[in-house]
Write a protein that holds these residues in place. Structure first.
Motif, PDB file in Angstrom:
ATOM      1  N   ASN A 248       3.359  -2.721  -1.729  1.00 53.68           N
ATOM      2  CA  ASN A 248       2.299  -2.067  -0.956  1.00 53.68           C
ATOM      3  C   ASN A 248       2.730  -1.833   0.490  1.00 53.68           C
ATOM      4  O   ASN A 248       3.247  -2.747   1.142  1.00 53.68           O
ATOM      5  CB  ASN A 248       1.019  -2.924  -0.957  1.00 53.68           C
ATOM      6  CG  ASN A 248       0.409  -3.081  -2.330  1.00 53.68           C
ATOM      7  OD1 ASN A 248      -0.154  -2.134  -2.878  1.00 53.68           O
ATOM      8  ND2 ASN A 248       0.538  -4.275  -2.893  1.00 53.68           N
ATOM      9  N   ILE A 249       2.488  -0.627   0.977  1.00 53.57           N
ATOM     10  CA  ILE A 249       2.717  -0.285   2.379  1.00 53.57           C
ATOM     11  C   ILE A 249       1.363  -0.304   3.083  1.00 53.57           C
ATOM     12  O   ILE A 249       0.408   0.338   2.634  1.00 53.57           O
ATOM     13  CB  ILE A 249       3.346   1.116   2.524  1.00 53.57           C
ATOM     14  CG1 ILE A 249       4.698   1.175   1.812  1.00 53.57           C
ATOM     15  CG2 ILE A 249       3.486   1.493   3.994  1.00 53.57           C
ATOM     16  CD1 ILE A 249       5.233   2.588   1.650  1.00 53.57           C
ATOM     17  N   SER A 348       5.780   6.678  -0.422  1.00 59.09           N
ATOM     18  CA  SER A 348       5.243   5.510  -1.123  1.00 59.09           C
ATOM     19  C   SER A 348       5.221   5.745  -2.632  1.00 59.09           C
ATOM     20  O   SER A 348       5.515   4.843  -3.418  1.00 59.09           O
ATOM     21  CB  SER A 348       3.837   5.187  -0.624  1.00 59.09           C
ATOM     22  OG  SER A 348       2.934   6.226  -0.915  1.00 59.09           O
ATOM     23  N   SER A 353       5.208   2.376  -4.523  1.00 61.74           N
ATOM     24  CA  SER A 353       4.459   1.464  -3.655  1.00 61.74           C
ATOM     25  C   SER A 353       3.041   1.982  -3.461  1.00 61.74           C
ATOM     26  O   SER A 353       2.805   3.192  -3.385  1.00 61.74           O
ATOM     27  CB  SER A 353       5.137   1.360  -2.285  1.00 61.74           C
ATOM     28  OG  SER A 353       6.494   0.982  -2.392  1.00 61.74           O
ATOM     29  N   LEU A 355      -0.380   2.393  -1.048  1.00 61.88           N
ATOM     30  CA  LEU A 355      -0.504   2.754   0.361  1.00 61.88           C
ATOM     31  C   LEU A 355      -1.927   2.474   0.844  1.00 61.88           C
ATOM     32  O   LEU A 355      -2.898   2.916   0.233  1.00 61.88           O
ATOM     33  CB  LEU A 355      -0.178   4.241   0.567  1.00 61.88           C
ATOM     34  CG  LEU A 355      -0.347   4.797   1.991  1.00 61.88           C
ATOM     35  CD1 LEU A 355       0.590   4.083   2.962  1.00 61.88           C
ATOM     36  CD2 LEU A 355      -0.099   6.305   2.012  1.00 61.88           C
TER      37      LEU A 355
END
Length: 436
Positions: A248-249, A348, A353, A355
């Protein structure tokens, strides 16, 4: 004497000044930045042309000289009076004497009144591997090929003092504020990206957002934030340092200066390449030795010339109407902001990932009546349009308190205190638990 100046000298002084402004703007826009930032400079072109027109009018029409002089003098005095007001207000909102008194009252300890240079000189006697933080934004006007996006690596780093003690941390292998072993984890659950608020200013571990999130979630948290960075510097940092194993960003946006920072960052040739080319990279992970050398040289110059540089910088900022320009720029969001968000979303996705966007409120929101909320509304509108999930810290966290100023150092202007950071980290943790 004044009449002689207005009739004989003023029109030609005005003409010279307008030509000087236009020449300087043309140099920066067309030569220095190769016309890539015309949108930014068009306001200054208009200002220069307006003054040029007034100079011709004052030369050709005798009766106009006095009126033009009075109008320009009034405007100049008004503008700089307001800049003075903003400077005084900013100073009053960080009253050191009141901080000293409140810190003693609440903790029983003495407020650390040493200058950052004095702290450095004291610490370096015990440990030679001590440095002072150096913002990447300091190199915006640099034409050097290598643009650093982090700090000096593996060093005890002094940041600043807002809460009565200095924020000091041991930097990791790339110069960020992390326990170094975080880089070796098989999976990064949360990758944090933002400016000084996320960097950790001005609290020590474990009171910063990343440490609190790491402790309450029992997950791996990596923080690649750095003070003074706006959206473009942050995006460049993400491209350079994002681990492939990031789940996760978490992107943080600070309403106080991110728009202003972005407009300045867009003038840098190296940084603009990060959003113009998907392939562009400086490969900074493999150049930390070069980065350290560059930053240590800059640090040495800062320490040797600190007093002079500080006074010159303060005077220059006043002449350039720094506070007023920040206030005006805050209201407008550059179109590149949306472009950056689109690119971050693509990045992402390609990295598998998640976001999350986190909107951080400023002190002034809770310190002034009739705070202009247009920036927050516009940012949220952009996020909804791009279908990017977000946490509005103002609405979902701070506004629920009877006194949101309690989340700032001694209720004063600055970064959040440990209570503010803790609540934000808990809100992020709650968000991810809900979305499981």
């Amino acid at each position: 004497m004044l009449n002689v100046f207005i009739k004989k000298i003023f029109p030609y002084t005005l003409l010279f000044f307008s030509l000087l402004i236009l020449s300087y703007i043309f140099y920066r826009d067309q030569i220095l930045y190769n016309s890539n930032n015309f949108i930014y400079y068009k306001t200054y072109y208009f200002l220069g042309l307006a003054i040029l027109a007034l100079s011709f009018i004052s030369i050709l029409i005798e009766k106009s000289k006095k009126y033009i002089f009075i109008i320009l003098l009034t405007i100049t005095l008004t503008v700089y009076s307001f800049e003075t007001y903003l400077t005084i207000i900013k100073f009053e909102k960080t009253d050191l004497n009141l901080k000293i008194e409140e810190y003693k009252k609440s903790t029983g300890n003495d407020y650390d009144q040493r200058s950052i240079i004095k702290v450095y000189n004291d610490l370096v006697l015990e440990n030679t591997n001590v440095v002072i933080k150096i913002f990447p934004s300091l190199f915006l006007n640099s034409s050097n090929k290598l643009y650093p996006l982090s700090g000096i690596s593996n060093s005890k780093t002094i940041y600043d003092n807002e809460n009565g003690y200095y924020f000091i941390y041991q930097s990791d292998r790339y110069g960020f504020n992390n326990p170094d072993e975080e880089w070796d984890k098989k999976e990064i659950d949360y990758l944090l990206l933002g400016d000084s608020f996320v960097h950790g200013a001005s609290v020590n571990r474990p009171d910063d957002i990343s440490s609190v999130l790491r402790n309450i979630s029992k997950k791996n948290v990596l923080n690649i934030s750095y003070g003074g960075s706006g959206p473009l510097l942050q995006f460049a940092t993400l491209k350079e340092y994002i681990p492939s194993n990031t789940k996760n960003i978490i992107w943080f946006y600070y309403e106080g200066n991110d728009n202003y920072d972005l407009k300045n960052e867009l003038k840098n040739k190296t940084l603009i390449r990060y959003i113009r080319s998907n392939e562009f990279s400086q490969d900074l992970k493999f150049k930390q030795n070069q980065i350290d050398l560059k930053l240590k040289k800059h640090l040495s110059e800062f320490i040797n010339n600190n007093n002079q540089k500080t006074s010159v910088a303060e005077f220059r900022n006043f002449i350039k109407l720094n506070n007023l320009r920040k206030l005006l720029h805050k209201a407008s969001i550059p179109s590149e902001f949306r472009e950056i968000l689109i690119t971050v979303k693509k990045l992402s996705k390609s990295n598998n990932s998640g976001l999350l966007f986190v909107y951080l409120p400023e002190h002034s929101r809770y310190n002034f009546f009739n705070y202009n909320d247009n920036n927050r509304k516009e940012v949220i509108k952009i996020l909804k349009g791009l279908n990017i999930p977000f946490i509005d810290v103002h609405k979902e966290v701070f506004a629920k308190s009877k006194n949101a100023l309690e989340f700032f150092p001694f209720n004063m202007y600055g970064h959040y205190n440990k209570n503010g950071y803790e609540l934000i980290a808990k809100e992020i943790y709650k968000y991810f638990n809900k979305t499981k």
